[in-house]
Design a protein around this motif. Structure first.
Motif, mmCIF file in Angstrom:
data_model
loop_
_atom_site.group_PDB
_atom_site.id
_atom_site.type_symbol
_atom_site.label_atom_id
_atom_site.label_comp_id
_atom_site.label_asym_id
_atom_site.label_seq_id
_atom_site.Cartn_x
_atom_site.Cartn_y
_atom_site.Cartn_z
ATOM 1 N N GLU B 263 -7.310 41.237 42.327
ATOM 2 C CA GLU B 263 -8.518 41.599 43.193
ATOM 3 C C GLU B 263 -9.370 42.779 42.407
ATOM 4 O O GLU B 263 -10.669 43.101 42.478
ATOM 5 C CB GLU B 263 -7.893 42.583 44.520
ATOM 6 N N LEU B 264 -8.557 43.472 41.567
ATOM 7 C CA LEU B 264 -8.969 44.448 40.652
ATOM 8 C C LEU B 264 -9.693 43.876 39.511
ATOM 9 O O LEU B 264 -10.291 44.613 38.694
ATOM 10 C CB LEU B 264 -8.184 45.547 40.411
ATOM 11 N N ARG B 265 -9.756 42.670 39.159
ATOM 12 C CA ARG B 265 -10.016 42.079 37.964
ATOM 13 C C ARG B 265 -9.522 42.602 36.798
ATOM 14 O O ARG B 265 -10.099 42.837 35.675
ATOM 15 C CB ARG B 265 -11.600 42.016 37.813
ATOM 16 N N LEU B 266 -8.029 43.032 36.644
ATOM 17 C CA LEU B 266 -7.470 43.276 35.852
ATOM 18 C C LEU B 266 -6.407 42.450 35.095
ATOM 19 O O LEU B 266 -5.822 42.898 34.238
ATOM 20 C CB LEU B 266 -6.610 44.688 36.263
ATOM 21 N N GLU B 267 -6.488 41.157 35.414
ATOM 22 C CA GLU B 267 -5.367 40.336 34.752
ATOM 23 C C GLU B 267 -5.312 40.373 33.096
ATOM 24 O O GLU B 267 -4.329 40.340 32.929
ATOM 25 C CB GLU B 267 -5.804 38.715 35.427
ATOM 26 N N ASP B 268 -6.609 40.581 32.674
ATOM 27 C CA ASP B 268 -6.682 40.607 31.248
ATOM 28 C C ASP B 268 -6.456 41.965 30.700
ATOM 29 O O ASP B 268 -6.281 41.802 29.502
ATOM 30 C CB ASP B 268 -7.985 40.093 30.873
ATOM 31 N N ARG B 269 -6.373 43.057 31.178
ATOM 32 C CA ARG B 269 -6.116 44.407 30.721
ATOM 33 C C ARG B 269 -4.666 44.723 30.857
ATOM 34 O O ARG B 269 -4.278 45.836 30.589
ATOM 35 C CB ARG B 269 -6.889 45.317 31.246
ATOM 36 N N VAL B 270 -3.865 44.068 31.836
ATOM 37 C CA VAL B 270 -2.706 44.701 32.243
ATOM 38 C C VAL B 270 -1.624 43.487 32.107
ATOM 39 O O VAL B 270 -1.914 42.395 32.357
ATOM 40 C CB VAL B 270 -2.534 45.017 33.757
ATOM 41 N N LYS B 271 -0.657 43.716 31.207
ATOM 42 C CA LYS B 271 0.701 42.861 31.316
ATOM 43 C C LYS B 271 1.568 43.070 32.338
ATOM 44 O O LYS B 271 1.704 44.061 32.792
ATOM 45 C CB LYS B 271 1.164 43.102 29.878
ATOM 46 N N VAL B 272 1.992 41.642 32.844
ATOM 47 C CA VAL B 272 3.064 41.675 33.828
ATOM 48 C C VAL B 272 4.165 41.142 33.438
ATOM 49 O O VAL B 272 4.311 40.044 32.815
ATOM 50 C CB VAL B 272 2.394 40.956 35.217
ATOM 51 N N ILE B 273 5.133 41.753 33.508
ATOM 52 C CA ILE B 273 6.736 41.247 33.207
ATOM 53 C C ILE B 273 7.455 41.063 34.608
ATOM 54 O O ILE B 273 7.688 42.229 35.209
ATOM 55 C CB ILE B 273 7.374 42.241 32.186
ATOM 56 N N LYS B 274 7.731 39.931 34.610
ATOM 57 C CA LYS B 274 8.424 39.786 35.881
ATOM 58 C C LYS B 274 9.928 39.252 35.574
ATOM 59 O O LYS B 274 10.093 38.542 34.804
ATOM 60 C CB LYS B 274 7.853 38.388 36.603
ATOM 61 N N LEU B 275 10.852 39.971 36.179
ATOM 62 C CA LEU B 275 12.332 39.572 35.917
ATOM 63 C C LEU B 275 12.930 38.827 37.075
ATOM 64 O O LEU B 275 12.774 39.232 38.386
ATOM 65 C CB LEU B 275 13.045 40.814 35.744
ATOM 66 N N GLY B 276 13.608 37.838 36.726
ATOM 67 C CA GLY B 276 14.375 36.995 37.744
ATOM 68 C C GLY B 276 15.900 37.500 37.608
ATOM 69 O O GLY B 276 16.494 37.630 38.571
ATOM 70 N N LEU B 277 16.141 37.906 36.304
ATOM 71 C CA LEU B 277 17.573 38.297 35.953
ATOM 72 C C LEU B 277 17.624 39.790 36.303
ATOM 73 O O LEU B 277 16.822 40.489 35.145
ATOM 74 C CB LEU B 277 17.903 38.013 34.734
ATOM 75 N N LEU B 278 18.067 40.498 37.435
ATOM 76 C CA LEU B 278 17.944 41.781 37.577
ATOM 77 C C LEU B 278 19.187 42.709 36.919
ATOM 78 O O LEU B 278 18.936 43.789 36.724
ATOM 79 C CB LEU B 278 18.196 42.004 39.088
ATOM 80 N N TYR B 279 20.345 42.065 36.656
ATOM 81 C CA TYR B 279 21.351 42.685 36.203
ATOM 82 C C TYR B 279 22.215 41.477 35.436
ATOM 83 O O TYR B 279 22.555 40.716 36.157
ATOM 84 C CB TYR B 279 22.190 43.435 37.386
ATOM 85 N N PRO B 280 22.671 41.978 34.252
ATOM 86 C CA PRO B 280 22.193 42.926 33.546
ATOM 87 C C PRO B 280 20.752 42.868 33.147
ATOM 88 O O PRO B 280 20.385 41.575 32.855
ATOM 89 C CB PRO B 280 23.087 43.067 32.132
ATOM 90 N N ALA B 281 19.837 43.940 33.059
ATOM 91 C CA ALA B 281 18.418 43.878 32.590
ATOM 92 C C ALA B 281 18.247 42.959 31.215
ATOM 93 O O ALA B 281 19.031 43.560 30.321
ATOM 94 C CB ALA B 281 17.692 45.107 32.723
ATOM 95 N N PRO B 282 17.556 42.228 31.213
ATOM 96 C CA PRO B 282 17.403 41.402 29.827
ATOM 97 C C PRO B 282 16.875 42.187 28.644
ATOM 98 O O PRO B 282 15.750 42.187 28.473
ATOM 99 C CB PRO B 282 16.661 40.115 30.155
ATOM 100 N N ARG B 283 17.687 42.802 28.060
ATOM 101 C CA ARG B 283 17.439 43.823 26.867
ATOM 102 C C ARG B 283 16.534 43.117 25.963
ATOM 103 O O ARG B 283 15.385 43.801 25.556
ATOM 104 C CB ARG B 283 18.624 44.314 26.158
ATOM 105 N N LYS B 284 16.833 41.862 25.451
ATOM 106 C CA LYS B 284 16.362 41.514 24.197
ATOM 107 C C LYS B 284 14.687 41.018 24.957
ATOM 108 O O LYS B 284 13.650 41.323 24.045
ATOM 109 C CB LYS B 284 16.724 40.153 23.824
ATOM 110 N N PHE B 285 14.654 40.229 25.966
ATOM 111 C CA PHE B 285 13.225 40.026 26.438
ATOM 112 C C PHE B 285 12.545 40.953 26.782
ATOM 113 O O PHE B 285 11.235 41.113 26.345
ATOM 114 C CB PHE B 285 13.796 39.282 27.658
ATOM 115 N N LEU B 286 13.092 42.258 27.504
ATOM 116 C CA LEU B 286 12.175 43.344 27.670
ATOM 117 C C LEU B 286 11.506 44.064 26.295
ATOM 118 O O LEU B 286 10.472 44.462 26.209
ATOM 119 C CB LEU B 286 13.154 44.399 28.259
ATOM 120 N N LEU B 287 12.686 44.187 25.498
ATOM 121 C CA LEU B 287 12.164 44.989 24.003
ATOM 122 C C LEU B 287 10.940 44.041 23.403
ATOM 123 O O LEU B 287 9.868 44.712 22.796
ATOM 124 C CB LEU B 287 13.147 45.219 23.139
ATOM 125 N N GLU B 288 11.007 42.595 23.580
ATOM 126 C CA GLU B 288 10.388 41.850 22.889
ATOM 127 C C GLU B 288 8.883 41.975 23.627
ATOM 128 O O GLU B 288 7.628 42.053 23.118
ATOM 129 C CB GLU B 288 10.592 40.217 23.209
#
Lengths: 198, 629
Positions: B263-288
Motif C-alpha cells: 500500500e505504501l509502495r515500499l516493497e522495493d525500499r524495505v527488506k522483509v525477513i520472515k521467520l518460520g523457525l522461531l526458536y532457536p532463531a536461525p542465526r546463520k540465516f539472520l546474519l546473512e
C-alpha cells in the motif's frame, strides 16, 4: 475489478454471520479468487456481537482490514450494523436486514428503540444503504434462519462478484442438509428482490 | 461440526480450508496416527475436522481428559513408534508443561508435535500468553505458520524435523491462522512405515537417575544446536525485497507487513525477513540476510520474543544495528496487532519519527445508539436455573450476595458474571474454583464459600481439588454444573459419553460415582429445571459443616434443542404485560426483549424452559398453544 474486495458481516451470534462468511469464501475459491476470512466472536455460543471479515481478490494476504476499508457491509441486524458502520469505505454499499435484536443492556438501560429509528439512523450515516425485509423473504423461503442467505442474494445481485453455480455449490457444502433447500430459495428471493429494486 | 470433505480432496486441488482444517489435512498428509487434545478456542477444529473421517483413515483422533494427559498419550505413542500430535490452546500448554519439559529429555522415536494456539487480543482466552517462551524454556524447536497454507505445510515439516532431531517440535499458531479460511493447495498424502515397538532405555526414559538427567540435558542441547541446519531444507524462513531498512516478522504479522508495504509502495525500499523457525532463531540465516541492513523493525504478535533474540545475536556477533519494535514503543506490548499499527511503525522508521504516530480517528457512536452486547447464557440454559436457585437460596438464609463468594471456573457458566445474574466472583484457571474456595476457608473466612465448576472442567482438573477439600475437612459447597458436554468450545464429548465423535465406543465415567467414591459429607444430583428443589436443598445445606456437593444435571439447551425439537414455547400476552421488565431483570434471557414499552419473546429463540413465567408479577407470560415451531 479492484485488487481486493473487503466484505464485513455484522451479526448477532446465532444468526448465521459466520456461515455467511464461509459460504462467500467457498464460492469465491470455486470462482478462482484468493480468499481470507477472520472473525471476532467473543465467548458465548450465541447472542454476542459478531463481526466477520471476508476478503477476496487476486492475492489476499491479511485476513483483517481496517475501519474505512469495507467495500460492502452485510448486516444481519441493525444495531450490529450501526456498531460497524465506521468500517465503510467511501464507495461502500451497506446491505442490512431490517432485523432488530435489542440487547439486554438496551432493554434495561435505555429507552426502547423502534426498528424505524435504527433504519433512519443508519441511512443518515450512510447514504448507500439498502434496507432489506429479509425476515419476510426468509419466511417465504421456508425458514427465518435463512435470513443470512437473503442478504447473500442481495449482495450478489448488487456486487455481481460470484457465479450462481458456485454459490449454490457452496451452500450445499457449508449448510447442513436440512437447511439447504430453504437457503437456496432464500438466496434466490434476495437476488430477485435486489434486481427488482433497481 | 459438518465435515469439510475437502480435507480429503486429491493432491494439487485448491480448496477453501480453515487454518485448523488445514492442520488436520497436514496431519493426514504427514500420516500422523495419534491425534489427541483437549478442546480450547482457537485450537479445537483440528480434532473436530478429523473425527468424521479418522476411523476410516486409521487415525486415532479423540479428546483426552486434559492437555497433560493428551501430551503424555502422544509421547507414549511416539516412543511406541507412531507419529503423534497433542493439540491445545495456550493455557493448555501450561497444564501440559510438566510432560513437555520431560519429553525434551527423553526425545522421541516417531515424530511428536505439540500444537499450541495462542490468542492475541485476547478473543477467547484468560491471558495473552505468548507460548513462544515455552520453546526456550523446554529447549524445543518451534515453528509457526503465517496462513492456512503454511499451517498445513508446516504441520508436515514439524514431523520431519522432530524425527530428524529426535525431539518434539512445537507448532505454534495464533487465532488469525487457526480460524482464517483461505484457499489452500493440497499436497501428497504420504504413507510411512510405522512399526509399533518400544525399546527399553532407562537413560532416556527414567528421570530418577540424576546422572542420566545431566547426560540427557547435554544431549538435548546438542540436538537443539542442529535445529537451524536441519530445518534449512524446508524453507521455513524467507526474505524478499532489499534495502537498508529491514522488517523482521513472523506469523500473521507477516501478512500485515506485506500488505502495508504494498500500500505504501515500499516493497522495493524495505527488506522483509520472515521467520518460520522461531526458536532457536536461525542465526546463520539472520546474519546473512541482515548483512546490509542499517535499521531493523521487528513486527510480531504478543511479546518481544524475536526482538530479544535478534538483539542478542547481533550483540554476540558484534554487529551494530538499531533494532526497533515493542521495546522501543513502535508497536504495542498488549493486544492484537492490526494493519494500522504496523503502518504507523513502518512510517515512523521510514520518516525517522518517534512513535506513536496518531492513529486515524474512528467514527464513534454513543453507547445509547450501540449499547454493548455482553455475551449471555442461552435461552433455556440450565446454568441460569442453578445460579438463580443459588441466589434465592442465599437470600432465604439471610445472606447478602456480597458476603458469599462464588468461586467460578472455566466454561459457559462464567457468563454468569454478567448482569442480571452477576453471581460469579472469580474465573481463573481450570479447576481453580474448588481450590481457591478451599484457600478462602483456610484463611478463616467465616461465611459460606461456594465453588461452581462444569462437568468437563471437573473431569479436567476438578477432581484433585475436591479430594483436597474432603481430605482437609473444608466447609464448602461445590456445585458441579453438568450439562453433559464441553459446551463453550463447540460441544465436544466428555468422559460421560458412550460414543465419541469419531464413532469410537466409549465407557462412560460418571461424575456421581467419582464424587461418591471420595465420600463428601453431602451429595445430591438434581435437575436444576426443578428450581424449587434446587432452592430448598441449597438453602438447607449451604452452611452445614463439611464438603457438600450438588451435581446440577441437565443437558445444554442447545444440545437438547438439536436432539429433539423444542416441545413448548412461551409468549408475552401484550394485553397483560405492563412493561415492568421483571422477566428480563430476573433471568437475563436473550429471547426476551423490550419492544416499545412491552416485553416480547422472540419465538424462534425460546427454548421453552418457562423460567421467565415465575418472575412475571402479572402472569403475562403464557404457554403458546398449538404448533409451536
Amino acid at each position: 475489478m479492484r485488487k481486493i474486495v473487503n466484505i464485513l458481516i455484522a451479526s448477532v451470534g446465532g444468526q448465521g454471520g459466520l456461515t455467511l462468511s464461509w459460504v462467500i469464501a467457498r464460492a469465491s475459491v470455486l470462482d478462482g479468487f484468493s480468499v481470507k476470512t477472520a472473525e471476532t466472536l467473543g465467548m458465548s455460543q450465541r447472542y454476542g456481537s459478531v463481526m466477520s471479515y471476508v476478503r477476496l481478490g487476486d492475492s489476499v494476504k491479511s485476513p483483517l482490514f481496517e475501519p474505512g476499508e469495507a467495500d460492502y457491509i452485510l448486516g444481519l441486524e441493525l444495531v450490529e450494523t450501526l456498531r460497524r458502520i465506521h468500517y465503510a469505505s467511501g464507495s461502500c454499499v451497506v446491505i442490512v436486514a431490517d432485523e432488530y435484536r435489542p440487547s439486554y443492556t438496551q432493554s434495561i438501560k435505555y429507552p426502547a428503540l423502534k426498528t424505524s429509528d435504527l433504519v433512519e439512523k443508519i441511512k443518515s450515516l450512510w447514504g448507500r444503504t439498502l434496507i432489506i425485509s429479509a425476515r419476510k423473504l426468509a419466511e417465504r423461503a421456508g425458514s427465518v434462519r435463512a435470513l443470512n442467505m437473503v442478504i447473500l442474494g442481495v449482495f450478489n445481485a448488487v456486487s455481481n462478484l460470484l457465479s450462481r453455480e458456485s454459490i449454490e455449490r457452496a451452500i450445499r457444502e457449508v449448510l447442513p442438509e436440512h437447511a439447504v433447500s430453504a437457503s437456496l430459495r432464500a438466496y434466490e428471493l434476495g437476488f430477485e428482490y435486489a434486481q427488482q429494486a433497481r | 461440526m459438518t465435515l469439510n470433505s475437502d480435507i480429503l480432496a486429491p493432491p494439487g486441488t485448491r480448496v477453501p480450508l480453515m487454518g485448523n482444517e488445514a492442520i488436520a489435512r497436514g496431519l493426514i498428509e504427514a500420516d500422523a496416527r495419534v491425534v489427541v487434545g483437549y478442546p480450547g478456542t482457537p485450537s479445537s477444529e483440528v480434532i473436530m475436522a478429523l473425527q468424521p473421517v479418522s476411523r476410516q483413515l486409521g487415525i486415532y483422533a479423540e479428546w483426552a481428559v486434559n492437555e497433560r494427559v493428551a501430551l503424555e498419550i502422544a509421547l507414549g505413542a511416539s516412543i511406541a513408534g507412531v507419529r503423534s500430535i497433542a493439540t491445545m490452546k495456550a493455557p493448555g500448554l501450561n497444564v501440559a508443561s510438566d510432560p513437555l519439559l520431560s519429553s525434551a529429555y527423553c526425545g522421541i522415536d516417531r515424530g511428536l508435535v505439540v500444537l499450541v494456539a495462542d490468542d492475541p487480543g485476547p478473543h477467547t482466552t484468560q491471558t495473552e500468553q505468548d507460548s513462544r517462551w515455552y520453546a526456550k524454556l523446554a529447549k524445543l524447536p518451534m515453528i509457526s505458520p503465517s496462513n492456512p497454507q503454511e499451517a498445513k505445510d508446516f504441520t508436515k515439516v514439524a514431523f520431519d524435523i522432530s524425527e530428524e532431531l529426535g525431539i518434539p517440535v512445537i507448532l505454534r499458531t495464533t487465532t488469525r491462522v487457526n480460524h482464517t479460511v483461505s484457499d489452500v493447495v493440497l499436497g501428497e498424502v504420504r504413507r510411512i512405515q510405522q512399526d509399533v515397538k518400544i525399546v527399553k532405555n532407562e537413560v532416556r526414559f527414567v528421570r530418577a537417575g540424576m546422572a542420566w538427567n545431566l547426560e540427557r540435558h547435554k544431549w538435548l542441547n546438542s540436538r537443539l544446536r542442529l535445529a537451524e541446519e536441519v530445518s534449512t531444507k524446508y524453507s521455513l524462513n524467507s526474505s524478499s525485497g532489499r534495502g537498508e531498512i529491514c522488517v523482521l516478522t513472523e506469523g500473521v504479522a507477516h501478512e500485515y507487513v506485506s500488505e502495508v508495504l504494498e500500500e505504501l509502495r515500499l516493497e522495493d525500499r524495505v527488506k522483509v525477513i520472515k521467520l518460520g523457525l522461531l526458536y532457536p532463531a536461525p542465526r546463520k540465516f539472520l546474519l546473512e540476510n541482515l548483512a546490509e541492513c542499517k535499521t531493523i523493525l521487528v513486527v510480531e504478535e504478543l511479546d518481544p520474543f524475536l526482538e530479544e533474540q535478534v538483539k542478542a545475536i547481533l550483540h554476540e556477533e558484534n554487529v551494530h544495528v538499531r533494532v526497533y519494535g515493542k521495546l522501543t514503543g513502535h508497536l504495542p506490548l498488549e493486544g492484537e496487532l492490526n494493519k494500522n499499527q504496523v503502518r504507523n511503525a513502518i512510517e515512523c522508521i521510514i520518516r525517522g519519527l518517534t512513535p506513536p504516530l496518531t492513529t486515524r480517528s474512528e467514527h464513534t457512536l454513543s453507547p445509547q445508539d450501540t449499547p454493548p452486547r455482553p455475551p449471555p447464557l442461552c435461552p433455556g440454559c440450565p446454568h441460569r436455573f442453578s445460579f438463580i436457585a443459588l441466589k434465592i437460596a442465599l437470600s432465604i438464609r439471610g445472606y447478602k450476595l456480597s458476603e458469599v463468594p462464588v468461586f467460578g471456573d472455566i466454561g459457559c457458566y462464567a457468563l454468569a458474571v454478567y448482569p442480571p445474574i452477576s453471581m460469579l466472583w472469580t474465573e481463573h484457571s481450570m479447576g481453580a474454583s474448588i481450590s481457591m474456595a478451599i484457600g478462602a476457608k483456610i484463611a478463616g473466612y467465616t461465611k459460606p464459600v461456594i465453588a461452581v465448576i462444569g462437568d468437563s472442567t471437573f473431569y479436567h482438573a476438578g477432581i484433585q481439588p475436591l479430594i483436597e477439600a474432603i481430605n482437609k475437612n473444608i466447609d464448602i459447597l461445590v456445585l458441579i454444573l453438568d450439562n453433559d458436554v464441553v459446551a463453550m468450545t463447540g460441544h465436544q464429548s466428555t468422559p460421560a459419553w458412550s460414543l465419541s465423535e469419531s464413532g469410537r465406543p466409549l465407557r462412560p465415567v460418571s461424575i456421581e460415582s467419582i464424587v461418591k467414591s471420595i465420600s463428601p459429607d453431602f451429595l445430591a444430583t438434581i435437575d436444576p429445571y426443578n428450581l424449587d428443589e434446587m432452592i430448598s436443598i441449597i438453602s438447607e445445606i449451604v452452611d452445614r459443616p463439611g464438603v457438600k456437593v450438588i451435581i446440577a444435571k441437565h443437558p445444554c439447551a442447545l444440545l437438547e434443542r438439536r436432539a429433539r425439537k423444542v416441545e413448548k414455547k412461551f409468549y408475552v400476552d401484550a394485553s397483560v404485560c405492563r412493561g415492568c421488565k421483571a422477566c428480563i431483570t430476573a433471568t437475563g434471557c436473550p429471547a426476551i426483549v423490550m419492544e416499545g414499552n412491552l416485553a416480547r419473546i422472540i419465538l424462534e429463540d425460546c427454548n421453552g424452559c418457562g423460567l421467565c413465567t415465575r418472575f412475571c408479577p402479572y402472569r403475562a407470560i403464557k404457554l403458546l398453544q398449538g404448533d409451536s415451531t
